[in-house]
Structure formats: C-alpha cells, structure tokens
Design an enzyme around this catalytic site. Structure first.
Site, PDB file in Angstrom:
ATOM      1  N   THR A  38      -3.947  25.111  34.438  1.00 28.97           N
ATOM      2  CA  THR A  38      -4.340  24.961  33.032  1.00 28.97           C
ATOM      3  C   THR A  38      -5.217  23.714  32.926  1.00 28.97           C
ATOM      4  OG1 THR A  38      -2.265  25.955  32.365  1.00 28.97           O
ATOM      5  CG2 THR A  38      -3.444  24.673  30.692  1.00 28.97           C
ATOM      6  N   PHE A  45      15.449  23.476  31.782  1.00 24.48           N
ATOM      7  CA  PHE A  45      14.774  23.483  30.472  1.00 24.48           C
ATOM      8  C   PHE A  45      14.916  24.827  29.765  1.00 24.48           C
ATOM      9  CE2 PHE A  45      10.707  25.841  30.524  1.00 24.48           C
ATOM     10  CZ  PHE A  45      10.572  26.136  31.870  1.00 24.48           C
ATOM     11  N   ASP A  71      -0.610  24.070  50.756  1.00 21.26           N
ATOM     12  CA  ASP A  71      -0.188  22.938  49.937  1.00 21.26           C
ATOM     13  C   ASP A  71      -0.213  21.691  50.810  1.00 21.26           C
ATOM     14  OD1 ASP A  71       1.641  23.023  47.077  1.00 21.26           O
ATOM     15  OD2 ASP A  71       1.674  21.147  48.231  1.00 21.26           O
ATOM     16  N   ARG A 129      11.772  20.107  34.456  1.00 26.32           N
ATOM     17  CA  ARG A 129      10.668  19.260  33.979  1.00 26.32           C
ATOM     18  C   ARG A 129      10.628  19.260  32.447  1.00 26.32           C
ATOM     19  NH1 ARG A 129       5.783  21.547  37.555  1.00 26.32           N
ATOM     20  NH2 ARG A 129       6.837  23.494  37.025  1.00 26.32           N
ATOM     21  N   PHE A 150      -0.245  33.042  32.434  1.00 26.34           N
ATOM     22  CA  PHE A 150       0.609  33.056  31.234  1.00 26.34           C
ATOM     23  C   PHE A 150       2.077  33.320  31.556  1.00 26.34           C
ATOM     24  CE2 PHE A 150      -3.664  34.199  29.724  1.00 26.34           C
ATOM     25  CZ  PHE A 150      -3.824  33.264  28.712  1.00 26.34           C
ATOM     26  N   CYS A 205       4.881  22.396  30.641  1.00 25.58           N
ATOM     27  CA  CYS A 205       3.544  22.650  30.090  1.00 25.58           C
ATOM     28  C   CYS A 205       3.365  22.473  28.589  1.00 25.58           C
ATOM     29  CB  CYS A 205       3.096  24.043  30.501  1.00 25.58           C
ATOM     30  SG  CYS A 205       2.831  24.143  32.269  1.00 25.58           S
ATOM     31  N   GLU A 222       8.550  30.731  33.184  1.00 26.39           N
ATOM     32  CA  GLU A 222       9.553  30.586  34.232  1.00 26.39           C
ATOM     33  C   GLU A 222      10.812  31.346  33.831  1.00 26.39           C
ATOM     34  OE1 GLU A 222       9.989  26.519  35.597  1.00 26.39           O
ATOM     35  OE2 GLU A 222       7.829  26.251  35.371  1.00 26.39           O
TER      36      GLU A 222
HETATM   37  P1  NAD Z   1       3.618  22.485  40.643  1.00 26.70           P
HETATM   38  O1  NAD Z   1       3.682  21.013  40.543  1.00 26.70           O
HETATM   39  O2  NAD Z   1       4.888  23.272  40.785  1.00 26.70           O
HETATM   40  O3  NAD Z   1       2.694  22.902  41.881  1.00 26.70           O
HETATM   41  C1  NAD Z   1       1.472  22.311  42.152  1.00 26.70           C
HETATM   42  C2  NAD Z   1       1.338  22.192  43.675  1.00 26.70           C
HETATM   43  O4  NAD Z   1       0.026  21.730  43.986  1.00 26.70           O
HETATM   44  C3  NAD Z   1       2.305  21.186  44.299  1.00 26.70           C
HETATM   45  O5  NAD Z   1       3.118  21.822  45.273  1.00 26.70           O
HETATM   46  C4  NAD Z   1       1.384  20.118  44.929  1.00 26.70           C
HETATM   47  O6  NAD Z   1       1.886  19.582  46.155  1.00 26.70           O
HETATM   48  C5  NAD Z   1       0.110  20.925  45.153  1.00 26.70           C
HETATM   49  N1  NAD Z   1      -1.088  20.104  45.284  1.00 26.70           N
HETATM   50  C6  NAD Z   1      -1.487  19.063  44.518  1.00 26.70           C
HETATM   51  N2  NAD Z   1      -2.660  18.578  44.962  1.00 26.70           N
HETATM   52  C7  NAD Z   1      -3.016  19.337  46.031  1.00 26.70           C
HETATM   53  C8  NAD Z   1      -4.124  19.324  46.918  1.00 26.70           C
HETATM   54  N3  NAD Z   1      -5.124  18.446  46.771  1.00 26.70           N
HETATM   55  N4  NAD Z   1      -4.149  20.240  47.917  1.00 26.70           N
HETATM   56  C9  NAD Z   1      -3.145  21.147  48.072  1.00 26.70           C
HETATM   57  N5  NAD Z   1      -2.071  21.191  47.265  1.00 26.70           N
HETATM   58  C10 NAD Z   1      -2.004  20.304  46.241  1.00 26.70           C
HETATM   59  O7  NAD Z   1       2.809  22.980  39.378  1.00 26.70           O
HETATM   60  P2  NAD Z   1       2.893  24.410  38.658  1.00 26.70           P
HETATM   61  O8  NAD Z   1       4.047  24.424  37.715  1.00 26.70           O
HETATM   62  O9  NAD Z   1       2.751  25.482  39.666  1.00 26.70           O
HETATM   63  O10 NAD Z   1       1.592  24.337  37.759  1.00 26.70           O
HETATM   64  C11 NAD Z   1       0.298  24.428  38.336  1.00 26.70           C
HETATM   65  C12 NAD Z   1      -0.699  24.638  37.224  1.00 26.70           C
HETATM   66  O11 NAD Z   1      -0.414  25.871  36.542  1.00 26.70           O
HETATM   67  C13 NAD Z   1      -0.669  23.564  36.133  1.00 26.70           C
HETATM   68  O12 NAD Z   1      -1.983  23.353  35.689  1.00 26.70           O
HETATM   69  C14 NAD Z   1       0.157  24.194  35.027  1.00 26.70           C
HETATM   70  O13 NAD Z   1      -0.198  23.694  33.771  1.00 26.70           O
HETATM   71  C15 NAD Z   1      -0.217  25.650  35.141  1.00 26.70           C
HETATM   72  N6  NAD Z   1       0.802  26.595  34.679  1.00 26.70           N
HETATM   73  C16 NAD Z   1       2.119  26.413  34.967  1.00 26.70           C
HETATM   74  C17 NAD Z   1       3.066  27.357  34.555  1.00 26.70           C
HETATM   75  C18 NAD Z   1       4.529  27.200  34.867  1.00 26.70           C
HETATM   76  O14 NAD Z   1       5.316  28.012  34.386  1.00 26.70           O
HETATM   77  N7  NAD Z   1       4.968  26.231  35.626  1.00 26.70           N
HETATM   78  C19 NAD Z   1       2.645  28.508  33.877  1.00 26.70           C
HETATM   79  C20 NAD Z   1       1.294  28.670  33.598  1.00 26.70           C
HETATM   80  C21 NAD Z   1       0.371  27.713  34.008  1.00 26.70           C
HETATM   81  C1  UGA Z   2       5.563  28.773  28.648  1.00 21.37           C
HETATM   82  C2  UGA Z   2       4.850  30.000  28.075  1.00 21.37           C
HETATM   83  O1  UGA Z   2       5.821  30.880  27.512  1.00 21.37           O
HETATM   84  C3  UGA Z   2       4.070  30.722  29.146  1.00 21.37           C
HETATM   85  O2  UGA Z   2       3.333  31.795  28.569  1.00 21.37           O
HETATM   86  C4  UGA Z   2       3.106  29.738  29.810  1.00 21.37           C
HETATM   87  O3  UGA Z   2       2.415  30.370  30.879  1.00 21.37           O
HETATM   88  C5  UGA Z   2       3.882  28.567  30.360  1.00 21.37           C
HETATM   89  O4  UGA Z   2       4.617  27.933  29.270  1.00 21.37           O
HETATM   90  C6  UGA Z   2       3.016  27.485  30.932  1.00 21.37           C
HETATM   91  O5  UGA Z   2       1.846  27.410  30.643  1.00 21.37           O
HETATM   92  O6  UGA Z   2       3.617  26.705  31.668  1.00 21.37           O
HETATM   93  P1  UGA Z   2       7.796  28.363  30.009  1.00 21.37           P
HETATM   94  O7  UGA Z   2       7.581  26.944  29.618  1.00 21.37           O
HETATM   95  O8  UGA Z   2       8.037  28.671  31.440  1.00 21.37           O
HETATM   96  O9  UGA Z   2       6.517  29.241  29.584  1.00 21.37           O
HETATM   97  O10 UGA Z   2       9.016  28.982  29.200  1.00 21.37           O
HETATM   98  P2  UGA Z   2       9.208  29.453  27.669  1.00 21.37           P
HETATM   99  O11 UGA Z   2      10.004  30.673  27.674  1.00 21.37           O
HETATM  100  O12 UGA Z   2       7.936  29.464  26.933  1.00 21.37           O
HETATM  101  O13 UGA Z   2      10.139  28.296  27.076  1.00 21.37           O
HETATM  102  C7  UGA Z   2       9.634  26.980  26.858  1.00 21.37           C
HETATM  103  C8  UGA Z   2      10.690  26.157  26.142  1.00 21.37           C
HETATM  104  O14 UGA Z   2      10.869  26.604  24.791  1.00 21.37           O
HETATM  105  C9  UGA Z   2      12.084  26.249  26.780  1.00 21.37           C
HETATM  106  O15 UGA Z   2      12.706  24.988  26.746  1.00 21.37           O
HETATM  107  C10 UGA Z   2      12.799  27.235  25.896  1.00 21.37           C
HETATM  108  O16 UGA Z   2      14.192  27.108  25.955  1.00 21.37           O
HETATM  109  C11 UGA Z   2      12.242  26.849  24.542  1.00 21.37           C
HETATM  110  N1  UGA Z   2      12.350  27.923  23.524  1.00 21.37           N
HETATM  111  C12 UGA Z   2      11.730  29.119  23.726  1.00 21.37           C
HETATM  112  C13 UGA Z   2      13.040  27.674  22.347  1.00 21.37           C
HETATM  113  O17 UGA Z   2      13.582  26.578  22.136  1.00 21.37           O
HETATM  114  N2  UGA Z   2      13.102  28.669  21.399  1.00 21.37           N
HETATM  115  C14 UGA Z   2      12.507  29.876  21.578  1.00 21.37           C
HETATM  116  O18 UGA Z   2      12.598  30.729  20.666  1.00 21.37           O
HETATM  117  C15 UGA Z   2      11.810  30.104  22.761  1.00 21.37           C
END
Ligand code: NAD
Ligand code: UGA
Length: 469
Positions: free
Chosen positions: A134, A340, A39, A348, A164, A278, A167
């Site tokens: 994503t 959240f 990172d 976030r 998928f 997301c 959190e």
């Molecule tokens: P995040 O912000 O927690 O992490 C991203 C990391 O990438 C950061 O630590 C940042 O410093 C690093 N970064 C940015 N530019 C960089 C570079 N040029 N070189 C090296 N490191 C770099 O984000 P996240 O929540 O892990 O999400 C990452 C991706 O996954 C997004 O596209 C998001 O949509 C997708 N996603 C997130 C979740 C989730 O639950 N958070 C679930 C599924 C998919």
């Molecule tokens: C969501 C998806 O569930 C994951 O499959 C996906 O990978 C991820 O987004 C992503 O792309 O970031 P996440 O946002 O971590 O995961 O958590 P969720 O459990 O989906 O909850 C999202 C929001 O909806 C939360 O604020 C939760 O409290 C709310 N929620 C969920 C409701 O208000 N009602 C419900 O019945 C379920």
C-alpha cells in the site's frame, strides 16, 4: 531455487502477511507459472519452508503444502529471483515514517525505494513491476524515475495492484476477491503489462471483478477503501459512547441502521477499537497527503477516524478503572485475547497492546491469554515493566483474577464454562466485553458484573442497572 523454465516466472519481494499468502494462492491456481517469494529476513524464509509457517491463517498450510516445491519457492536469493522474473511483485512493508518530515503520518518508503534500486541493478531484461504494498498516490511516478535513471529507460513498466485481503480470512479473500484492482498508465507498454497481469488473475477471478483503472486511481483507492472501512468502525464506536449514556443498545442501533440496504450491515460491530497494521497507518498517510496538497478540512475529517479510535481504547480502560472503584493497583486482570482480531496471531496495533500498557500504568497485574498470539504479545510487551504472565489456557488465566477484559473476538471465548470461571475469581467479579460476543444476561445470572460496549451495564451493585459509576 528451482530453475525449470515455466510459462512465466513471478517473483514477490517481501514474504510477509501479504506476499506469502498472495503468492501461495497464485501458485496454487496457476501450476504452469513459477512463483518465487524472497525476503531479506532468513528466519522468515526458513519458516515458510518449514511446517511452522511464520503466520497463522486458516487454510494457508494446505495451500502452501500443495504448491511448495512444485511451482512455489521461498528463498533469500533476491538477485537470482530478480534476474529470472518476468513479473515482480513488491510487497515490502510501508510503515508510518517515524523520523524527520512527516514523522508519525507519512509512509516510510525506504524499503520500497531500496527494492526498486536493487531491481534496477539486478535486472538485465525488461520487467513488469507490480506495486503490491500500500503506497501513497503518485508513488509509481517516483518509482518510474528511479527505474529509468541511468541507462535503464523504459525497461520497467510499473503497475499498481493493491491487496484487499483481510487477515484471518486471507485465503478465502484471495480465492474469491470482491475485486482485483489493476492500475496502469495508458502507454502501449502499460496496457500490455496490465493485460498480462489481468490474464494471471483471470485464471480464477471472474473478469467482471477485475477492475482496471489509471494508476493514480488504483493507488488512491486502496487508501480510501481502508479509510472507509475504518470510518464505519469509528462511527459505530462513537455512537457506542452515546448508547452508554442513554441506555440505548449499540447492537440494536447498528442492526437498525445496517438494514438500510444503502448502508449494509457489515463492519458495524462496536469494539474496544480497531487494530491491525494498516488502518491507522493508511489513514494517517491519507491525512498527510491531504495536508501536503493543502486540503486541511479533508485531512481533519479523516484524522477524526483515528482520533475516535484512540478515544475508544482509552474509554475502555477508564471505564474499567471507574467501575472497579477507581483503583486497579494490585488487582489481577485477565485479558481474553491479544490478537488485533480473531483467526490471526498478528498483534500489530492491537488494542490489546494499548489496554495492557494502560493497565500496567494503573499498577494492575496482568494475565494475558490468546490461542495464537502469545509469542507476539511477549515481544510487544518485552519493554514494559510490570507484573505480566502469559497463559494460553483461559481457565487457568482467569483463575484468581478480579476482572476479565475480552479484547479479541475468538469464538472459543464465548463457549467457555463461565460458572467454573466465576468460582475461581476474586469477588466481586467483573467482565468487560470489548467485542460484545458474550451472553451478558447469562453472565449476570452467574454473578458477574458485566460491562459490554455501548449497552447498559448489568451489575449487582445498588445503582440502577445501566448507570455507570
Ligand atoms: P510484513 O511486514 O508482514 O512483510 C513485509 C516483508 O518485507 C518483511 O518480511 C520484510 O523482511 C520484507 N522486506 C522489507 N524490505 C525488504 C527488501 N528490501 N528486500 C526483501 N524483503 C524486504 O508486511 P505485510 O503485512 O505483508 O504488508 C506489506 C504491504 O502490504 C504493506 O504495504 C501493507 O500496507 C500492505 N497490505 C497489508 C495487508 C495485511 O493484511 N497485512 C493487507 C493489504 C495490504
Ligand atoms: C483490513 C481490510 O479489511 C482489508 O481489506 C485490507 O486489505 C487490510 O486492512 C489492509 O490493508 O491491511 P485487516 O486489518 O486484516 O484488514 O482486518 P479487518 O477485518 O479489516 O479488521 C481490522 C480491525 O477492525 C480489527 O481490529 C477488527 O477487530 C476491527 N473491527 C472490524 C471492528 O472493531 N468492528 C468491525 O465491525 C469490523
């Protein structure tokens, strides 16, 4: 960085909520594969190397501890990581673009593109590049053009492998996913790369849950999965507003609807609104793509999911204002929860941020409580002018408050001693249950005026129960 050569070297660029847990689970399941996570943020990396990981996820500490230093490494040396890797996952952030064309809607791909260029410059052998972030559909095409520019043709094979996990249940989701999706092109190199990635997951995921598709289907399926999930929540939240007007009960309605096996019962909990990094960004990205391709009706349809979510958050605050005699000025309101969702410290896009800002606009005094998210809450509200305190202990936080607004469904909030809390609050005492997890009858029996989501209110005022002022 450990330089022992194992069967395969995997690198992940981006040590965030996805990169960290995903790679930890791959390392735990595949001891013969060396996994390195890099990172640009040195603080994040040093926390991944410490006893205080940068994110809270149930079970994550154990998984990281088991593999770290054995075949899991966290580093800031991105160039060396690229040089050594066979497969490079890119899991950098793809937030909503906040400037220029597409501002507020499109995905901001600058971090992804910088990473692609860096990979191209640092790699001196063929690599498989995996889109873990994503991304808008067709990004792989743009990336391939960047990778192939100059003298680099055909050294990089791009796969799409969206994540998928949710959190709060990330480790469980990674260890036992509903499906793993891998998109590739149909060239021999594409198929070979796809099969190598399938073999990695097949160490612990049953083959029939590893789905392979063309690359565009894979990219698009990720956006559509999030859009469908969020749409269910907006659907139930929209109906919760109607329940409040008609004395129907949203939990009963959701139960009746969800028992239809074609619909299923999950993801039908009415709430103060969905949050998380997301859902909103991915739907807006989908909306932007539809508009880009001239599909205005399709775009409007999906945009409605986000509009209802904004409406639900605003409705929650307006209900508080209306019920508390149309003024919150100088009243102390305690927020139970700021994350959240439960089981994460992530804030976030949390509805807590929206609610807190609106309550401060109404000149309320805020006390914010959360078991894991206070550090992030402080950061989120750093620029907000107003009277805000952060108190982890819920009893202390609620003491002297006029109202409690429950924002996050942490189970511990349902188990508190509300007799004790009631005695320390200003009377009349109000509870707004933004998650419907509390025992409303019992709270009413104690003396609270109780306002759930999508259910009749229980008050001690003269109006007939269920009629909101
Ligand atoms: P995040 O912000 O927690 O992490 C991203 C990391 O990438 C950061 O630590 C940042 O410093 C690093 N970064 C940015 N530019 C960089 C570079 N040029 N070189 C090296 N490191 C770099 O984000 P996240 O929540 O892990 O999400 C990452 C991706 O996954 C997004 O596209 C998001 O949509 C997708 N996603 C997130 C979740 C989730 O639950 N958070 C679930 C599924 C998919
Ligand atoms: C969501 C998806 O569930 C994951 O499959 C996906 O990978 C991820 O987004 C992503 O792309 O970031 P996440 O946002 O971590 O995961 O958590 P969720 O459990 O989906 O909850 C999202 C929001 O909806 C939360 O604020 C939760 O409290 C709310 N929620 C969920 C409701 O208000 N009602 C419900 O019945 C379920």
């Amino acid at each position: 960085m450990n330089s022992v050569r194992r069967n395969m070297n995997i690198l992940c660029i981006g040590a965030g909520y996805v990169g960290g847990p995903t790679m930890a689970v791959i390392a735990a399941k595949c001891p013969d594969i060396q996994v390195t996570v890099v990172d640009i943020n040195p603080d994040r990396i040093s926390r991944w190397n410490s006893d205080h990981l940068p994110i809270y996820e149930p079970g994550l500490d154990e998984v990281v501890r088991a593999a770290r230093g054995r075949n899991l490494f966290f580093s800031t040396d991105i160039e060396a990581g690229i040089h050594d890797a066979d497969i490079i996952f890119v899991s950098v952030n793809t937030p909503t673009k906040m400037f220029g064309t597409g501002a507020g809607m499109a995905a901001d791909l600058q971090y992804w593109e910088k990473t692609a260029r860096q990979i191209r410059e640092c790699a001196d052998a063929p690599k498989i590049i995996v889109e873990k972030s994503t991304l808008p559909v067709k990004t792989a095409q743009a990336m391939k053009r960047i990778f192939d520019a100059g003298n680099h043709q055909n050294r990089f094979t791009v796969l799409s492998n969206p994540e998928f996990l949710a959190e709060g249940s990330a480790v469980r989701d990674l260890e036992n996913p509903d499906r793993v999706l891998i998109g590739s092109d149909a060239s021999p190199a594409g198929i070979q790369a796809r099969d190598r990635l399938v073999d990695v997951y097949a160490r612990w995921v049953p083959r029939n849950r590893i789905l392979t598709t063309n690359i565009w289907s894979s990219e698009l399926s990720k956006l559509v999965s999030n859009a469908f999930l969020a749409q269910r929540i907006s659907s139930v939240n929209a109906i919760s507003a109607l329940c409040e007007k008609t004395d129907a009960d949203i939990s009963e309605v959701a139960r009746a609807v969800g028992m239809d096996s074609r619909l299923g019962s999950r993801f039908l909990n009415a709430s103060v609104g969905f949050g998380g990094s997301c859902f909103k960004k991915d739907i807006l990205n989908l909306v932007y793509l539809c508009r880009y391709y001239g599909l205005e009706e399709v775009a409007d349809y999906w945009e409605g999911v986000v509009r209802i979510n904004e409406y639900q958050k605003e409705r929650f605050v307006v209900n508080m204002l209306g019920t508390m005699f149309h003024t919150l000025s100088g009243k102390r309101i305690c927020l139970f929860g700021f994350a959240f969702k439960a089981d994460t410290g992530d804030t976030r896009e949390s509805p807590g941020i929206f609610v807190a800002k609106r309550l401060i606009e109404e000149q309320a005094e805020l006390v914010i409580s959360d078991p894991k998210a206070l550090e992030n809450a402080r950061r989120d509200l750093a620029d907000v002018q107003g009277n805000i305190r952060y108190v982890e202990d819920p009893y202390e936080a609620a003491s002297g408050a006029d109202a409690i607004a429950l924002i996050t469904e942490w189970p511990q909030y349902a188990a508190l001693d509300y007799d004790r809390i009631f005695r320390t609050m200003v009377q009349p005492a109000f509870i707004f249950d933004g998650r419907n997890i509390l025992d409303h009858q019992r709270l009413h029996g104690i003396g609270f005026n109780v306002f759930p989501i999508g259910k009749p209110a229980l008050t001690h005022f003269h109006e007939a129960p269920g009629i909101r002022p």
